[in-house]
Design an enzyme around this catalytic site. Structure first.
Site, PDB file in Angstrom:
ATOM      1  N   ASP A 107      10.216  -6.096   6.506  1.00  0.00           N
ATOM      2  CA  ASP A 107       9.710  -4.840   6.194  1.00  0.00           C
ATOM      3  C   ASP A 107      10.508  -3.976   5.327  1.00  0.00           C
ATOM      4  O   ASP A 107      11.485  -4.422   4.938  1.00  0.00           O
ATOM      5  CB  ASP A 107       9.781  -4.057   7.695  1.00  0.00           C
ATOM      6  CG  ASP A 107       8.885  -3.075   7.735  1.00  0.00           C
ATOM      7  OD1 ASP A 107       7.622  -3.078   7.139  1.00  0.00           O
ATOM      8  OD2 ASP A 107       8.916  -2.098   8.396  1.00  0.00           O
ATOM      9  N   GLU A 108       9.505  -3.103   4.599  1.00  0.00           N
ATOM     10  CA  GLU A 108      10.126  -2.352   3.603  1.00  0.00           C
ATOM     11  C   GLU A 108      10.740  -3.115   2.508  1.00  0.00           C
ATOM     12  O   GLU A 108      11.859  -2.529   2.070  1.00  0.00           O
ATOM     13  CB  GLU A 108      11.082  -1.272   4.354  1.00  0.00           C
ATOM     14  CG  GLU A 108      10.291  -0.210   5.441  1.00  0.00           C
ATOM     15  CD  GLU A 108       9.360   0.789   4.896  1.00  0.00           C
ATOM     16  OE1 GLU A 108       9.172   0.778   3.406  1.00  0.00           O
ATOM     17  OE2 GLU A 108       8.635   1.323   5.678  1.00  0.00           O
ATOM     18  N   VAL A 109      10.203  -4.022   1.954  1.00  0.00           N
ATOM     19  CA  VAL A 109      10.738  -5.005   1.041  1.00  0.00           C
ATOM     20  C   VAL A 109      11.162  -4.072  -0.197  1.00  0.00           C
ATOM     21  O   VAL A 109      11.973  -4.544  -1.005  1.00  0.00           O
ATOM     22  CB  VAL A 109       9.914  -6.164   0.859  1.00  0.00           C
ATOM     23  CG1 VAL A 109       8.525  -5.548  -0.122  1.00  0.00           C
ATOM     24  CG2 VAL A 109      10.566  -7.112   0.131  1.00  0.00           C
ATOM     25  N   GLY A 160       0.891  -1.101  -0.014  1.00  0.00           N
ATOM     26  CA  GLY A 160       0.351  -0.048  -0.027  1.00  0.00           C
ATOM     27  C   GLY A 160       0.917   1.326  -0.103  1.00  0.00           C
ATOM     28  O   GLY A 160       2.012   1.260  -0.035  1.00  0.00           O
ATOM     29  N   LYS A 184       1.676  -0.519   7.013  1.00  0.00           N
ATOM     30  CA  LYS A 184       2.315  -1.786   6.649  1.00  0.00           C
ATOM     31  C   LYS A 184       3.239  -2.357   7.426  1.00  0.00           C
ATOM     32  O   LYS A 184       3.211  -3.296   7.714  1.00  0.00           O
ATOM     33  CB  LYS A 184       3.084  -1.609   5.169  1.00  0.00           C
ATOM     34  CG  LYS A 184       2.292  -1.048   4.012  1.00  0.00           C
ATOM     35  CD  LYS A 184       2.948  -0.798   2.972  1.00  0.00           C
ATOM     36  CE  LYS A 184       4.062   0.436   2.876  1.00  0.00           C
ATOM     37  NZ  LYS A 184       3.459   1.549   3.369  1.00  0.00           N
ATOM     38  N   SER A 207      -0.065   3.831   5.388  1.00  0.00           N
ATOM     39  CA  SER A 207      -1.097   2.813   5.459  1.00  0.00           C
ATOM     40  C   SER A 207      -1.283   1.747   6.645  1.00  0.00           C
ATOM     41  O   SER A 207      -2.253   0.901   6.571  1.00  0.00           O
ATOM     42  CB  SER A 207      -1.401   2.258   3.969  1.00  0.00           C
ATOM     43  OG  SER A 207      -0.135   1.579   3.625  1.00  0.00           O
TER      44      SER A 207
END
Length: 194
Positions: free
Chosen positions: A81-83, A11, A17, A15
Site C-alpha cells: 500500500d502507498e507505493v 488514483g 486505493k 478514491s
C-alpha cells in the site's frame, strides 16, 4: 516456473486505493488459502504503524518497511500500500527491481498508490509499475466541490513539499474543473460560485 502477475491500483486521494488493496489481500488469503505479505511504507504512520488502514478505519495487519524484507518461498503474493512513498529517503533500494525479482520467483504482486501528486505530476514509481503491470485499476473519487468524478488530489495549503502526509485536513479530491496547481499561481485561489 511461472512468472508472477503484477497489478497496480491507482488514483487520487480518497478514491478507495487502500480499501481495494485490503480487499484483494483478504480475498487472496481466503480464496486460495495461500500465504501473503501485506507491506506498507514505515514512513506512513497516519492511521497505524503496523496496519494498512483505510479512511473509514478498516484495517489489516501489515509489515512497515524501509526496504524489501526477505520473502519466504511459501509466500504466494505480496501486497504493498502507498507505493508512491517507497522511494528515497523513505525506502532503501529500488522497489521496481525488488518487484521484478518477486515476479521472477512466480510471486504475484499488487500495489496501490497515488498516480499523481497534488501538482498533477506523475509519481515516477507508480508510473513505472503501471507500465510493467498485467492489470491496472484506476480509481476515482468524488469532487469535494461539486460531487462529480475526481481524478486529482488537491492540496488545501500551498507549500513546496511534493510529499507531505495528510488526510482530509490537507487534501481533498477534485475534478478537472475545480482542481488547480496553486504552486504555479502563488497567492491565487480558484473561486467559483456554484
Amino acid at each position: 516456473m511461472r512468472y508472477g502477475k503484477l497489478e497496480v491500483i491507482c488514483g487520487p486521494m480518497f478514491s478507495g486505493k487502500s480499501t481495494e488493496i485490503l480487499k484483494r489481500a483478504i480475498w487472496y488469503t481466503h480464496g486460495t488459502g495461500s500465504h501473503i505479505m501485506l507491506l506498507k511504507p514505515a514512513f506512513d504512520v497516519r492511521y497505524a504503524q503496523d496496519r494498512v488502514v483505510n479512511h473509514d478505519g478498516v484495517g489489516f495487519d501489515a509489515m512497515p518497511i524501509t526496504r524489501m524484507p526477505p520473502v519466504a518461498d511459501q509466500i504466494s503474493a505480496v501486497f504493498i500500500d502507498e507505493v508512491q512513498f517507497c522511494t528515497d529517503p523513505h525506502y532503501q533500494g529500488d522497489l521496481v527491481e525488488d518487484v521484478r525479482a518477486l515476479l521472477a520467483r512466480g510471486i504475484d504482486v499488487a500495489v496501490a498508490g497515488l498516480d499523481m501528486d497534488w501538482r498533477g505530476r506523475a509519481f515516477p514509481l507508480t508510473a513505472t509499475l503501471a507500465a510493467m503491470a498485467d492489470g491496472i485499476q484506476k480509481l476515482r473519487a468524488r469532487c469535494a466541490v461539486c460531487g462529480h468524478d475526481a481524478h486529482k488530489s488537491f492540496k488545501k495549503h500551498s507549500n513546496d513539499r511534493t510529499v507531505e502526509l495528510g488526510q482530509a485536513d490537507l487534501y481533498e479530491p477534485r475534478c478537472n474543473l475545480h482542481w488547480h496547481d496553486h504552486s504555479t499561481r502563488p497567492g491565487t485561489e480558484l473561486s467559483l460560485d456554484l
